[in-house]
Design an enzyme around this catalytic site. Structure first.
Site, short mmCIF file in Angstrom:
data_model
loop_
_atom_site.label_atom_id
_atom_site.label_comp_id
_atom_site.label_asym_id
_atom_site.label_seq_id
_atom_site.Cartn_x
_atom_site.Cartn_y
_atom_site.Cartn_z
N TYR A 31 -47.41 -36.74 9.22
CA TYR A 31 -46.44 -36.50 10.29
C TYR A 31 -46.98 -37.03 11.62
CZ TYR A 31 -43.53 -33.98 13.65
OH TYR A 31 -42.69 -33.66 14.71
N LYS A 44 -45.40 -39.95 14.35
CA LYS A 44 -45.17 -39.76 15.77
C LYS A 44 -46.01 -40.71 16.62
CE LYS A 44 -41.95 -36.76 15.44
NZ LYS A 44 -40.57 -37.18 15.82
#
Length: 284
Positions: A149, A153
């Site tokens: 994750y 980002k």
């Protein structure tokens, strides 16, 4: 259509998320607010608030092309704000990662915004508009169990940085939001996730289960939305806007301390002494 009307499009506006709060805030500021939800999601929470809603899957070109036709007809080819908010998470140790799950997450979190900008840039240029990328402190710090994750980002942040430079001569602004902990339901997808059998992290299986079910101390999503939207409507918004729980301390440490300052923090936070001891015993 009179250009007195300004249009804001926000992706990923399912019930209980950041998108819902953002699109509601744009509506309260007099924008014609346009929300998207997955074709399988309900839109009652948005329709009831008087917000225009369209189905969208950001991983599908055909879905984006269909949305573009609808938006073009609605706005006469103008779009003042595009908020790339749609996103999913995947919680797992880096060494136990299911790459197929990560490919899907990249498809939503990174390639989704790329597709949206590719298809909508003409409307944004025509309006001298603003692109908003909803990113995260995960793209800054090595938050444990979030390597994949975090990577999405970080990729979104760096892509948006270059996008900002490239779009400036065309009159389009790009604002990247470094979000802290915000109260949403994004973690629901991972609530039942467990470590795989035989993982080297198995000594922390109970702690991992507690982690995915955690209820973190967060910033209210509507307070977050009010602050983010306020930045996005500025004539000259900042390149990055940090907002949400823990962003102040993370920004300070990331700016002024060693890169490894996080290692010790997360070692203690995630009980890595226990993992180290179990690993040593296993190899004794």
């Amino acid at each position: 259509m009179s250009r007195k009307t300004k249009f804001a499009l926000v992706t990923g506006c399912g019930r209980g998320g950041i998108g819902e709060a953002l699109v509601t805030e744009y509506a309260s500021r007099g924008f014609h607010a346009i929300a998207t939800v997955l074709p399988t999601e309900s839109s009652e929470h948005l329709v009831g608030a008087g917000i225009t809603v369209f189905p969208l899957d950001v991983t599908q070109e055909a879905s984006i092309e269909s949305l573009k036709k609808s938006i073009n007809s609605l706005t006469d080819g103008y779009l003042d704000i595009l908020v790339n908010n749609a996103g999913i998470c995947y919680t797992m140790t880096a060494i136990d990662t299911d790459v197929k799950q990560v490919q899907l997450m990249f498809d939503v979190n990174v390639f989704g915004p790329m597709r949206m900008v590719h298809h909508f840039h003409g409307m944004l240029i025509r309006s001298s508009g603003t692109i908003v990328s909803i990113s995260s402190i995960g793209g800054i710090v090595p938050y444990v169990y979030g390597s994949s994750y975090n990577a999405t980002k970080a990729a979104l942040q760096h892509w948006s940085n270059t996008l900002r430079v490239e779009m400036a001569p065309l009159g389009v602004k790009v604002l990247t939001i470094i979000s802290g902990e915000v109260g949403t339901n994004i973690l629901k997808r991972d609530a039942d996730r467990e470590l795989p059998e035989g993982s080297f992290f198995s000594p922390l299986a109970a702690e991992f289960k507690q982690h995915v079910k955690r209820v973190p101390d967060t910033t209210n999503r509507f307070v977050y939305a009010k602050n983010v939207v306020a930045q996005s409507v500025k004539t000259s918004p900042p390149a990055w806007f940090w907002y949400g729980k823990t962003t102040t301390v993370i920004r300070l440490l990331d700016t002024f301390w060693f890169r490894t300052v996080w290692d010790g923090m997360f070692w203690g936070m995630f009980n890595f002494d226990k993992l180290k001891a179990a690993h040593a015993l296993r190899n004794a």
